[in-house]
Scaffold this active site. Structure first.
Site, PDB file in Angstrom:
ATOM      1  N   ASP A  24       3.948   0.544   3.288  1.00 56.23           N
ATOM      2  CA  ASP A  24       4.345  -0.391   2.221  1.00 56.23           C
ATOM      3  C   ASP A  24       3.532  -1.094   1.198  1.00 56.23           C
ATOM      4  O   ASP A  24       2.138  -1.175   1.600  1.00 56.23           O
ATOM      5  CB  ASP A  24       5.130  -1.564   3.170  1.00 56.23           C
ATOM      6  CG  ASP A  24       6.005  -2.346   2.532  1.00 56.23           C
ATOM      7  OD1 ASP A  24       6.518  -1.975   1.161  1.00 56.23           O
ATOM      8  OD2 ASP A  24       6.737  -3.522   2.898  1.00 56.23           O
ATOM      9  N   ASN A  72      16.181   4.307   2.002  1.00 55.74           N
ATOM     10  CA  ASN A  72      15.681   4.403   0.611  1.00 55.74           C
ATOM     11  C   ASN A  72      16.352   5.506  -0.115  1.00 55.74           C
ATOM     12  O   ASN A  72      15.960   5.529  -1.474  1.00 55.74           O
ATOM     13  CB  ASN A  72      14.161   5.516   0.863  1.00 55.74           C
ATOM     14  CG  ASN A  72      13.043   4.393   1.555  1.00 55.74           C
ATOM     15  OD1 ASN A  72      11.954   4.946   2.099  1.00 55.74           O
ATOM     16  ND2 ASN A  72      13.046   3.268   1.173  1.00 55.74           N
TER      17      ASN A  72
HETATM   18  C1  FPP Z   1       6.591   1.564   0.365  1.00 54.49           C
HETATM   19  O1  FPP Z   1       6.194   1.130  -0.792  1.00 54.49           O
HETATM   20  C2  FPP Z   1       6.427   3.154   0.338  1.00 54.49           C
HETATM   21  C3  FPP Z   1       7.672   4.053   0.453  1.00 54.49           C
HETATM   22  C4  FPP Z   1       8.862   3.776   0.601  1.00 54.49           C
HETATM   23  C5  FPP Z   1       7.406   5.484   0.420  1.00 54.49           C
HETATM   24  C6  FPP Z   1       6.013   5.882   1.275  1.00 54.49           C
HETATM   25  C7  FPP Z   1       5.629   7.012   0.380  1.00 54.49           C
HETATM   26  C8  FPP Z   1       4.332   7.544   0.150  1.00 54.49           C
HETATM   27  C9  FPP Z   1       2.834   6.878   0.715  1.00 54.49           C
HETATM   28  C10 FPP Z   1       4.161   8.654  -0.421  1.00 54.49           C
HETATM   29  C11 FPP Z   1       4.218  10.115  -0.043  1.00 54.49           C
HETATM   30  C12 FPP Z   1       4.195  10.334   1.422  1.00 54.49           C
HETATM   31  C13 FPP Z   1       3.545  11.415   2.098  1.00 54.49           C
HETATM   32  C14 FPP Z   1       3.603  11.582   3.330  1.00 54.49           C
HETATM   33  C15 FPP Z   1       2.723  12.324   1.125  1.00 54.49           C
HETATM   34  P1  FPP Z   1       7.542   0.392  -1.512  1.00 54.49           P
HETATM   35  O2  FPP Z   1       7.792   1.557  -2.748  1.00 54.49           O
HETATM   36  O3  FPP Z   1       8.533  -0.084  -1.091  1.00 54.49           O
HETATM   37  O4  FPP Z   1       6.450  -0.677  -2.299  1.00 54.49           O
HETATM   38  P2  FPP Z   1       7.159  -2.152  -2.740  1.00 54.49           P
HETATM   39  O5  FPP Z   1       7.595  -2.946  -1.398  1.00 54.49           O
HETATM   40  O6  FPP Z   1       5.671  -2.672  -3.273  1.00 54.49           O
HETATM   41  O7  FPP Z   1       7.977  -2.033  -3.708  1.00 54.49           O
END
Ligand code: FPP
Length: 246
Positions: A24, A72
């Site tokens: 996250d 998501n």
């Molecule tokens: C949460 O950050 C992260 C995600 C919803 C996506 C996770 C994806 C990756 C790490 C990249 C791709 C994955 C792989 C396996 C190659 P957020 O966007 O919710 O962050 P925020 O809460 O700060 O907005």
């Protein structure tokens, strides 16, 4: 069993067998730098590479990463496309790196909601890494624990309806075998980055006894040293499984 003394610097407390991570903070990482959210996700994918390698080096047998939840899909279409693009790229281009790390890949989640080329990439990546045995890397894509539990219940109910299963034979093992994680040991350490302290519909059944470690580091900044710190915290905890301890 060997009775040889442990080396002076060895830690005799067992480490976790299965580390799961709710990644996250990609969006906040990007926002703090005035960058678009996709830049945070890209750096998040770099962190995935680092952490898979680090987990292998630390001798962690199973690592699970929560990459895309069933919730998501409600994000703006551009962001969903960016995330799917990164997952596609990972599945197609990380196979050599996974092989170097001895990593066997398994994707956990509902494949029905995914584009057909990603479903094909998942099957290819799983079969091409099947022979690797140093670390099991599970990536959760289109995963949600409640949906998983419901599909397990439906599948068991169908077996009961068909007369193939008696309802009193539904025990924890039978239920576990109907989950998407069938055969995967339960996580014993669950880490969430970015300072949020929630489970967010992640492996609700499987994390029943997991130690929860919440770290302030945003996912794109997370690396092997943070993993080591979380494991040190895990080792400090006394795990009692509902008993009174020793
Ligand atoms: C949460 O950050 C992260 C995600 C919803 C996506 C996770 C994806 C990756 C790490 C990249 C791709 C994955 C792989 C396996 C190659 P957020 O966007 O919710 O962050 P925020 O809460 O700060 O907005």
């Amino acid at each position: 069993m060997s009775t040889a003394p442990l080396p002076a610097n060895a830690d005799p407390t067992p480490g976790p067998n299965h580390v799961a991570i709710i990644m996250d903070g990609n969006g906040r990482w990007a926002k703090a730098r005035g960058l678009p959210r996709v830049a945070g996700h890209r750096r998040g994918a770099d962190a995935v590479r680092r952490v898979v390698r680090g987990a292998g080096e630390l001798g962690i047998p199973v690592l699970t990463l929560f990459a895309f939840s069933t919730e998501n899909w409600t994000r703006p279409a551009d962001e969903v496309n960016d995330l799917m693009g990164l997952l596609r790229h990972y599945l197609r281009n990380e196979l050599d790196e996974l092989r170097r790390n001895g990593a066997r890949l398994r994707v956990i989640g509902n494949r029905e909601g995914l584009a057909s080329d990603i479903v094909r990439d998942i099957s290819d990546a799983e079969s091409l890494t099947r022979g690797n045995s140093r670390i099991d890397v599970n990536i959760c894509i289109n995963y949600g624990a409640r949906a998983e539990i419901l599909q397990a219940i439906r599948s068991l109910a169908r077996q009961v309806e068909a007369g193939e299963l008696s309802s009193d034979r539904i025990d924890e093992d039978r239920f576990e075998s109907a989950l998407l994680t069938s055969g995967v040991p339960d996580p014993d350490l669950l880490i969430r980055t970015s300072g949020e302290q929630r489970i967010s519909n992640f492996m609700l059944w499987q994390c029943a006894y997991a130690e929860l470690v919440f770290v302030d580091t945003l996912w794109p900044d997370f690396g092997k040293e943070h993993l080591e710190q979380a494991i040190a915290e895990f080792r400090r905890r006394e795990r009692r499984y509902g008993g009174v301890g020793g």
